[in-house]
Design an enzyme around this catalytic site. Structure first.
Site, short mmCIF file in Angstrom:
data_model
loop_
_atom_site.label_atom_id
_atom_site.label_comp_id
_atom_site.label_asym_id
_atom_site.label_seq_id
_atom_site.Cartn_x
_atom_site.Cartn_y
_atom_site.Cartn_z
N TYR A 123 -2.73 11.55 1.95
CA TYR A 123 -1.67 10.53 1.92
C TYR A 123 -2.06 9.43 2.91
O TYR A 123 -1.95 9.61 4.12
CB TYR A 123 -0.34 11.20 2.28
CG TYR A 123 0.89 10.33 2.31
CD1 TYR A 123 0.86 8.97 1.96
CD2 TYR A 123 2.13 10.87 2.68
CE1 TYR A 123 1.99 8.19 2.00
CE2 TYR A 123 3.27 10.09 2.71
CZ TYR A 123 3.20 8.76 2.38
OH TYR A 123 4.33 7.98 2.42
N LYS A 153 -2.80 9.55 -2.33
CA LYS A 153 -1.60 8.71 -2.41
C LYS A 153 -1.90 7.51 -1.52
O LYS A 153 -1.90 7.61 -0.30
CB LYS A 153 -0.36 9.45 -1.92
CG LYS A 153 0.91 8.59 -1.97
CD LYS A 153 2.10 9.33 -1.39
CE LYS A 153 3.40 8.56 -1.52
NZ LYS A 153 3.46 7.29 -0.81
#
Length: 288
Positions: A123, A153
């Site tokens: 992330y 992400k």
């Protein structure tokens, strides 16, 4: 949903996302979910409830298990695997920070190893973590060190970095999910596979229409949806827009009580809610 974690509304939340927003994939305990403001036990309870209520209804349930403490992150990874999550994601630790690619990969590898059967996502959100190691650099050789590495992400506006990642991913082994909602169309144009973002809680259906238009090569229609999403976000950002305000918008759009945020964040003002509601109601979408 708060004050204490409001677990009973998760079932309603799942049904709302599916029936009203056509959203069938979730990312739990991330930024919008205030995951880093929760205790380990609270994060476990929330993950369990989403997986329980989403079973046979949702397609993918990714649990964010990043933490400042490696043992806590590992514990959360093991828990996500045990409850049947679809995958796990981890942000870079952001107090004692990794200073280079090798240090970051070493941390991520230690977490991923605790859930060896689950797809693992990094992330990337440098404006919050302060860890600005480019993803293009991070990806070189990462599959050899983290066999379960599935993708990123990517919550950054650096589309050059994202483009280089996608360009190097020529065998399409990895998935790139974009996290800056007002720029999603730009990311799609350079090859992003999908998106994870806060606005999809309450504008999921509109963004699905944009995705559909893009897939059908109707760029003019796709731009209309992106511009209107941007018009709303530009308006609320000028008022002061963060997690607390997102919870307020989701509450008045969905009717599901999201509650206030947890301190140090403070709840949205009544003035913000009134202005945001009026703005959102004033937008004329292409399919309206």
């Amino acid at each position: 949903p708060f004050r204490q974690i409001n677990l009973p509304v998760i079932r309603q939340y799942v049904d709302y996302l599916i029936s009203k927003q056509n959203v069938k994939n979730i990312f739990v305990n991330g930024t919008t979910g205030e995951g880093l403001a929760l205790s380990v036990q609270e994060r476990k309870q929330l993950a369990e409830e989403w997986v329980c209520q989403g079973k046979d209804k949702l397609d993918h349930m990714i649990i964010h298990v990043g933490a400042l403490s490696l043992p806590e992150s590992q514990e959360l990874a093991r828990h996500a695997a045990a409850i049947g999550a679809s995958g796990i994601a981890v942000i870079a630790p952001f107090f004692f920070k990794p200073t280079n690619k090798d240090e970051l990969i070493a941390f991520l590898r230690e977490v991923a190893a605790e859930a060896p059967a689950l797809p693992f996502y990094y992330y990337h959100i440098p404006h919050l973590t302060g860890v600005k190691i480019r993803v293009e650099e991070l990806l070189d050789g990462i599959k050899e060190q983290i066999p379960t590495f599935q993708g990123v992400k990517f919550s950054d506006t650096d589309l050059l970095d994202l483009a280089q990642c996608i360009n190097k991913n020529d065998r399409e082994e990895l998935v790139f999910l974009y996290g800056v909602d007002e720029q999603l169309l730009s990311a799609l144009a350079i090859g992003a596979d999908g998106a994870v973002g806060s606005t999809y809680n309450y504008l999921g259906q509109k963004n699905n229409m944009m995705l559909q238009a893009f897939a059908q090569h109707d760029l003019s229609l796709a731009r209309k949806y992106q511009f209107l999403t941007g018009e709303f976000l530009n308006f609320v950002i000028k008022l002061g827009f963060g997690v607390a305000q997102t919870k307020a918008v989701m509450t008045f759009v969905s009717g599901i009580p999201m509650g206030p945020p947890r301190f140090p964040l403070v709840k949205a003002s009544e003035e913000f809610i009134a202005k945001a509601k009026a703005k959102l109601n004033s937008i004329v979408w292409p399919a309206d």
